[in-house]
Enzyme design. Structure first.
Site, PDB file in Angstrom:
ATOM      1  CE1 TYR A 130      -0.679   2.875   3.379  1.00 22.36           C
ATOM      2  CE2 TYR A 130       0.371   0.682   4.635  1.00 22.36           C
ATOM      3  CZ  TYR A 130      -0.061   2.371   4.282  1.00 22.36           C
ATOM      4  OH  TYR A 130       0.897   3.087   5.296  1.00 22.36           O
ATOM      5  CG  PHE A 133      -3.869  -1.290  10.219  1.00 19.77           C
ATOM      6  CD1 PHE A 133      -4.494  -2.479  10.389  1.00 19.77           C
ATOM      7  CD2 PHE A 133      -2.839  -1.895   8.924  1.00 19.77           C
ATOM      8  CE1 PHE A 133      -4.195  -4.142   9.654  1.00 19.77           C
ATOM      9  CE2 PHE A 133      -2.710  -2.593   8.144  1.00 19.77           C
ATOM     10  CZ  PHE A 133      -3.395  -3.754   8.936  1.00 19.77           C
ATOM     11  CG  ASP A 134       0.718   1.792   8.693  1.00 20.43           C
ATOM     12  OD1 ASP A 134      -1.105   1.674   8.784  1.00 20.43           O
ATOM     13  OD2 ASP A 134       1.096   1.711   7.920  1.00 20.43           O
ATOM     14  CB  THR A 135       2.182   1.199  15.285  1.00 18.73           C
ATOM     15  OG1 THR A 135       2.793   2.665  14.687  1.00 18.73           O
ATOM     16  CG2 THR A 135       3.170   1.089  16.647  1.00 18.73           C
TER      17      THR A 135
END
Length: 463
Positions: free
Chosen positions: A113, A205-207
């Protein structure tokens, strides 16, 4: 027809086959919310770059997060005008929710993404996904904080980014350098296991994804990127920072109590015969010895402190029993997680019960030593008692490690260290007769790498 049980761990990594049979190798998701101005230029520029530089089939998926402007209309137009573009409409906002939804539905073996503003130089895209295609890594991230990265942004965002990553390093022991760069990729087989463990649906979310992957021992590849800040970014910094700190607390607490089944993400070694376990040489012995010694030293100090505290109000034998009992429970829990890599609550009670049996053996050694000392010296001094107990505990420690390894945790793999939990009990001869399982095909339609060679098609003809 009964279905096969789902494997507890991930299969060994493997290079994706070079031929493409209809399914794209890479699915690049562009999450958007009210981006009617930037959406079309972004998608066309990204598509042109992939056509020119990417040697496999690809797809660009626009993930629309409940936009209220013309973004859905533009996304639908682009999906009709460009064969490699698709779009997905969500009724609720949240970048994490969008990525989870699209990635879970994608058939591509590599999922990526990037932000719609294309702040990251697209020349980093192929280096980002190449280690995932080759089977070298499980996830890949772009890093704006690497030494060779070139970044153009204001001092405020620079300070916030570096402070946030320092918080992650201090609180969650994160070793990756940049959690928030909107430029990441993951293998689909990893995403299938990892996404159900990630709770956040927004910017954290990424972390959370990266922290859990790192704690599970997955390999994260970092790519230095050139990055130019978007001055028109709509991210609400204060609100996002507050949500991120809540997420740090939630994830840290879950990791501390072992509430996440990270053992499901363990990777075995690859297919190289040199990686096979040799007969008579248990895997991970050196690492386990080191972890056990560290836990043992701390447990001994804890035991001595408890014994000294209990001895002021009770006899030597009773103080020894109480100190050993408390320290034994703590020792079993620490070795379970740190030495033998067992996470989660499964079989925790059984392990503690077996640990108490080991404790009873240690109790017999130390109590017997105290009894022998009392017989020999009558009324020994407190210092003499401590010296005898230290010697007895050293002998009990050696025996405890052997019992932990061959009995209590004999069926457990070393989570995140490359060994499959199902492979620990197999002999070397069995491994040589039965080649290691390659797991399911990475995506439908691929020809097996061991199939007879044939004419090689142009991958672009199958997009």
């Amino acid at each position: 027809m009964p279905t096969e049980p789902r494997p507890r761990t991930l299969p060994a990594r493997r290079h994706l086959p070079a031929e493409v049979r209809g399914t794209p190798v890479l699915d690049v998701v562009v999450p958007v919310h009210n981006e009617q101005r930037d959406l079309e230029p972004c998608v066309r520029r990204l598509h042109a770059h992939l056509v020119e530089t990417f040697p496999y089939g690809f797809r660009i998926t626009i993930a629309d997060n409940a936009s209220t402007d013309r973004t859905p209309e533009i996304a639908a137009y682009l999906s009709e005008a460009i064969a490699e573009v698709a779009h997905h409409r969500l009724d609720r906002k949240g970048r994490g929710r969008a990525l989870r939804t699209v990635w879970a539905a994608s058939d591509a073996p590599v999922l990526a993404y990037m932000d719609v503003d294309l702040s990251t130089d697209l020349n980093a895209l192929l280096p980002l996904v190449a280690p995932l295609i080759s089977g070298h890594s499980d996830l890949a991230i772009g890093s704006r904080l690497a030494r060779s990265s070139r970044v153009v942004r204001g001092p405020k965002r620079e300070f916030i980014s570096r402070t946030y990553n320092l918080i992650l390093r201090g609180s969650l022991q994160a070793r990756f350098s940049d959690a928030q760069c909107g430029f990441k990729a993951i293998r689909r087989d990893v995403a299938e296991r990892l996404l159900p463990m990630v709770e956040d649906t927004g910017w954290f979310f990424d972390t959370e994804l990266l922290v859990l992957a790192e704690r599970a021992g997955l390999r994260i590849h970092e790519v230095p990127v050139d990055w130019v800040d978007d001055p028109d970014s709509t991210v609400h910094i204060v609100r996002t920072a507050a949500e991120d700190l809540k997420g740090v607390w939630r994830v840290g607490r879950a990791l501390a109590v072992g509430a996440l089944p990270l053992d499901r993400l363990a990777r075995p070694f690859g297919d190289d015969p040199r990686d096979r376990q040799l007969q008579g040489v248990p895997g991970g012995l050196a690492r386990q010895l080191l972890g056990f010694c560290v836990v043992g030293v701390l447990s001994t100090l804890f035991y001595l402190l408890l014994y000294s505290a209990f001895r002021t109000s009770m006899g030597a034998q009773l103080a020894n029993v109480a100190a050993l009992l408390v320290s034994a429970v703590a020792n079993t829990a620490a070795n379970r997680r740190l030495t033998f890599g067992v996470r989660g609550r499964e079989r925790a009670v059984r392990h503690q019960a077996q640990g108490l049996v080991v404790f009873a053996i240690g109790l017999a050694l130390t109590s017997g030593s105290l009894a022998a000392l009392d017989t020999a010296a009558g009324r020994p001094s407190h210092t003499t008692e401590l010296i005898v107990l230290i010697a007895a505990n050293l002998a009990a420690t050696v025996l405890r490690f052997l019992l932990f390894r061959i009995w209590v945790f004999s069926e457990q793999g070393v989570a995140g260290r490359g060994r499959s939990t199902s492979a620990r009990g197999r002999s070397s001869s069995t491994r040589e007769q039965s080649p290691p399982s390659r797991g399911p095909e990475p995506f439908p339609g691929y020809r097996s790498p061991t199939a007879p060679a044939g004419p090689v098609d142009n991958p672009r003809e199958h997009r």
